[in-house]
Design an enzyme around this catalytic site. Sequence first.
Site, PDB file in Angstrom:
ATOM      1  N   SER A 156      -0.382  11.248   4.944  1.00 43.37           N
ATOM      2  CA  SER A 156       0.463  10.124   4.351  1.00 43.37           C
ATOM      3  C   SER A 156       1.827  10.747   3.757  1.00 43.37           C
ATOM      4  CB  SER A 156      -0.274   9.348   3.113  1.00 43.37           C
ATOM      5  OG  SER A 156       0.722   8.504   2.675  1.00 43.37           O
TER       6      SER A 156
ATOM      7  N   LYS B  61       0.561  -1.189   0.147  1.00 43.15           N
ATOM      8  CA  LYS B  61       0.016  -0.012  -0.046  1.00 43.15           C
ATOM      9  C   LYS B  61       0.806   1.210   0.155  1.00 43.15           C
ATOM     10  CE  LYS B  61       0.678   1.234   4.453  1.00 43.15           C
ATOM     11  NZ  LYS B  61       0.795   2.597   5.090  1.00 43.15           N
TER      12      LYS B  61
END
Length: 345
Positions: A268, A205
């Site tokens: 992120s 991911k």
Amino acid sequence: MNLTILGAGAWGTALASHAAATHDVVLWGRDAAQLADIAASRVNAAYLPGVTLSERLAVEADFERAVAHAQADPDGLVIVATPVSGLREMTRRLAARARASRAVRAAPLRMIWLCKGFEADTNAMPHRMVGEELQAAQADGDVDYGVLTGPSFAREVALGLPCALTMAGNAPALTELAQRAFHHHAMRVYGSDDLVGVEVGGAVKNVLAIATGASDGLGLGLNARAALVTRGLAEMTRLGLALGGRAETFMGLAGVGDLILTATGDLSRNRKVGQQLAQGKTLQQVLDSLGHVAEGVRCARAVAALAADKGIDMPITRAVCAVLFEGLAVADAVAQLLQRDARDE
């Protein structure tokens, strides 16, 4: 119960503060000055600026005393909060302690790690690294081990916002202890016995988040983002199944859940890498500006190598590697993906 968290970065500190509301938690780090500052200010200024930590959280600069805190409790847990690059060394230290503890009949060592990715030199998954070091120290029968993973930005956890995680270990009793340790207040912890699946999800991911960040950095729109996340999930699942994971894992928190968060959330680091590369910055400039580890950069080559070894088609991952390490422009990588032949989904 007694918990020791080894690593005073953002995620280790956040989890320590969360657990300290209910348990006796010691946070250890390599920087004694940083720990002293945390103890005095109740803030980890380097990694979680502006977030007040639990008053109950204790800090300890001595490694032996920190680990002994967990082992003083028969149900105690040691949580390793280093990057993947530091997991082998930390396991080696803990394995030596576990073997020594056997002679004095101390409480068994129960070890959980938080890192996501593959080892750079060997392409090994974290549980394989841990197993190798335990066997080398003849301590593999003395340690229960596993990983706590899933969609979780450290800052939100430290602020007490809701999240849900997955715990996968080599023993059901360890999963139950991890749930007892962390499943309270705004955090839910679900159990799994698919160590391979949850670790593949956690590694891949991050690579896919770089691709999604690059797409957003070019302004390609929400349709493109949805396509990248969906086709990226297909890549993750293909590799995970080939390595021995289970399909349902990739439809859960450690798979699609963590992918959605990392690919679309503004906190992120891996997404930021892609965004800044799309703006024309070099990889070194991007990494210098982050100040934190972006595991997707570290493990992208390993993911691509494992895919090649298993004959798994991962075009998004290959494109990310070409941008990161071969000088391919982000716009050219997108063009190459769009020119691929039509096929069944």
